[in-house]
Scaffold this motif. Structure first.
Motif, PDB file in Angstrom:
ATOM      1  N   SER A 115       9.190   1.041   4.106  1.00 43.03           N
ATOM      2  CA  SER A 115       9.867  -0.136   4.039  1.00 43.03           C
ATOM      3  C   SER A 115       9.776  -1.006   3.064  1.00 43.03           C
ATOM      4  N   ALA A 116       8.802  -0.616   2.029  1.00 43.35           N
ATOM      5  CA  ALA A 116       8.656  -1.539   0.939  1.00 43.35           C
ATOM      6  C   ALA A 116       9.899  -2.191   0.279  1.00 43.35           C
ATOM      7  N   PHE A 117      10.690  -1.328  -0.196  1.00 39.75           N
ATOM      8  CA  PHE A 117      11.915  -1.569  -0.880  1.00 39.75           C
ATOM      9  C   PHE A 117      12.895  -2.274  -0.112  1.00 39.75           C
ATOM     10  N   ASP A 118      13.314  -1.880   1.214  1.00 41.15           N
ATOM     11  CA  ASP A 118      14.131  -2.670   2.187  1.00 41.15           C
ATOM     12  C   ASP A 118      13.638  -4.062   2.455  1.00 41.15           C
ATOM     13  N   GLU A 119      12.341  -4.108   2.523  1.00 47.37           N
ATOM     14  CA  GLU A 119      11.750  -5.661   2.706  1.00 47.37           C
ATOM     15  C   GLU A 119      11.925  -6.572   1.435  1.00 47.37           C
TER      16      GLU A 119
ATOM     17  N   THR B 220     -10.440   0.675  -2.396  1.00 52.31           N
ATOM     18  CA  THR B 220      -8.996   0.661  -1.712  1.00 52.31           C
ATOM     19  C   THR B 220      -7.904   0.497  -2.821  1.00 52.31           C
ATOM     20  N   ILE B 221      -8.278  -0.237  -3.906  1.00 48.71           N
ATOM     21  CA  ILE B 221      -7.273  -0.158  -4.716  1.00 48.71           C
ATOM     22  C   ILE B 221      -6.748   1.437  -5.444  1.00 48.71           C
ATOM     23  N   TRP B 222      -7.910   1.981  -5.604  1.00 47.08           N
ATOM     24  CA  TRP B 222      -7.723   3.475  -6.287  1.00 47.08           C
ATOM     25  C   TRP B 222      -6.692   4.058  -5.321  1.00 47.08           C
ATOM     26  N   ARG B 223      -7.081   3.830  -3.902  1.00 45.16           N
ATOM     27  CA  ARG B 223      -6.310   4.813  -3.033  1.00 45.16           C
ATOM     28  C   ARG B 223      -4.720   4.205  -2.958  1.00 45.16           C
ATOM     29  N   ASN B 224      -4.422   3.193  -3.595  1.00 47.12           N
ATOM     30  CA  ASN B 224      -3.016   2.640  -3.608  1.00 47.12           C
ATOM     31  C   ASN B 224      -2.201   2.328  -4.838  1.00 47.12           C
TER      32      ASN B 224
ATOM     33  N   ASP C 216       0.828  -1.115   0.067  1.00 48.43           N
ATOM     34  CA  ASP C 216      -0.003  -0.087   0.035  1.00 48.43           C
ATOM     35  C   ASP C 216       0.837   1.117  -0.062  1.00 48.43           C
ATOM     36  N   LYS C 217       0.124   2.368  -0.059  1.00 46.38           N
ATOM     37  CA  LYS C 217       0.953   3.651  -0.206  1.00 46.38           C
ATOM     38  C   LYS C 217       1.790   3.598   0.750  1.00 46.38           C
ATOM     39  N   ALA C 218       1.169   3.648   2.192  1.00 52.19           N
ATOM     40  CA  ALA C 218       2.036   3.982   3.336  1.00 52.19           C
ATOM     41  C   ALA C 218       3.414   3.218   3.403  1.00 52.19           C
ATOM     42  N   LEU C 219       3.670   1.577   2.773  1.00 55.44           N
ATOM     43  CA  LEU C 219       4.676   0.764   2.749  1.00 55.44           C
ATOM     44  C   LEU C 219       5.512   1.170   1.681  1.00 55.44           C
TER      45      LEU C 219
END
Ligand code: SF4
Length: 252
Positions: free
Chosen positions: A190-194, A218-222, A183-186
């Motif tokens: 941390s998404a790339f590091d994870e 919810t998909i549109w939000r991310n 999602d947007k927050a990730l």
């Protein structure tokens, strides 16, 4: 014996084979629960949170699942379904976590029949199950979409990342690719590091990232954040076609 929550003919909506007409078998039960995905649902007045397939994970729904006791019964049904379709489509086995049943006699008989028919099988799995490919060689002919969970799943790393299970699947199977739901927050944290940590375990498979969401809203939000994230890091963007087209409808 294994549980099926639903089976239907549709189009694969996500990952490497998005757009391919496919017959889906969705098993019941999962070894994880992923409360962080925060899809809200209600069980007897109590609000619970889980992934977008909570109906195939939460045992509160088990009464609605069907038990497959005899492989011959399901195989006969599949033959009839494929005859109606007019060809043998790809088969996607999803869940829940379908590989919970990998050593189940009935389940393995169905997989063996599909392989012998020359049907392309894709398992959509969280990649935490250790499979004995020598004892169950039919799995060597299958594709594994490894949907490894990240921190946003709410599961501890030790439960969602099992390096030996992942390496074993990659070495022994016909094909693997990585599929992350973010999602947007990730994306912003941390998404790339994870993902990089996971690629230290599995450097070779292609990476597909798709937006979190059990509904169009919810998909549109991310989606835009994930789209730009893929461009930045040379990952593949995967949409979720079935949700775009059918929104929250199940069985499509
Ligand atoms: S591993 Fe997959 S099916 Fe299981 S709870 Fe998490 S998202 Fe749902």
């Amino acid at each position: 014996m294994f549980y099926l929550t639903e089976q239907f003919f549709s189009i694969q909506g996500e990952g490497k084979y998005a757009g391919v007409p496919s017959y889906f078998l969705r098993t019941g039960g999962c070894n994880l629960s992923c409360p962080g995905f925060a899809a809200a649902y209600e069980v007897e007045g109590e609000v619970r949170y889980g992934c977008d397939t909570y109906f195939a994970v939460d045992s509160a729904y088990a009464r609605q699942w069907s038990k497959v006791l005899e492989s011959t019964v399901l195989i006969k049904h599949l033959k009839q379904e494929f005859k109606t379709i007019g060809y043998n489509p790809d088969v996607v086995i999803t869940g829940g976590e379908p590989l919970m049943y990998h050593s189940d006699k009935t389940f393995y008989e169905v997989i063996t029949w599909l392989v012998e028919e020359g049907i392309q099988i894709t398992f959509e799995t969280n990649g935490t199950m250790k499979i004995n490919f020598d004892r169950y060689p039919a799995y060597k002919s299958c594709i594994f979409a490894l949907s490894i969970k990240l921190a946003n799943s709410g599961e501890p790393a030790s439960r969602r990342i099992v390096p030996q299970a992942l390496k074993n699947i990659q070495i022994s199977s016909k094909e693997t690719f990585l599929k992350f739901t973010i999602d947007k927050a990730l994306v912003e944290t941390s998404a790339f590091d994870e993902i990089s940590e996971i690629r230290e375990i599995l450097p070779d498979p292609e990476v597909f990232c798709m937006p979190v969401g059990e509904s169009r809203d919810t998909i549109w939000r991310n989606d835009r954040a994930v789209f730009e994230f893929c461009m930045k890091h040379n990952f593949r963007y995967s949409d979720r076609l079935h949700i775009r087209v059918f929104d929250t409808t199940q069985g499509v």
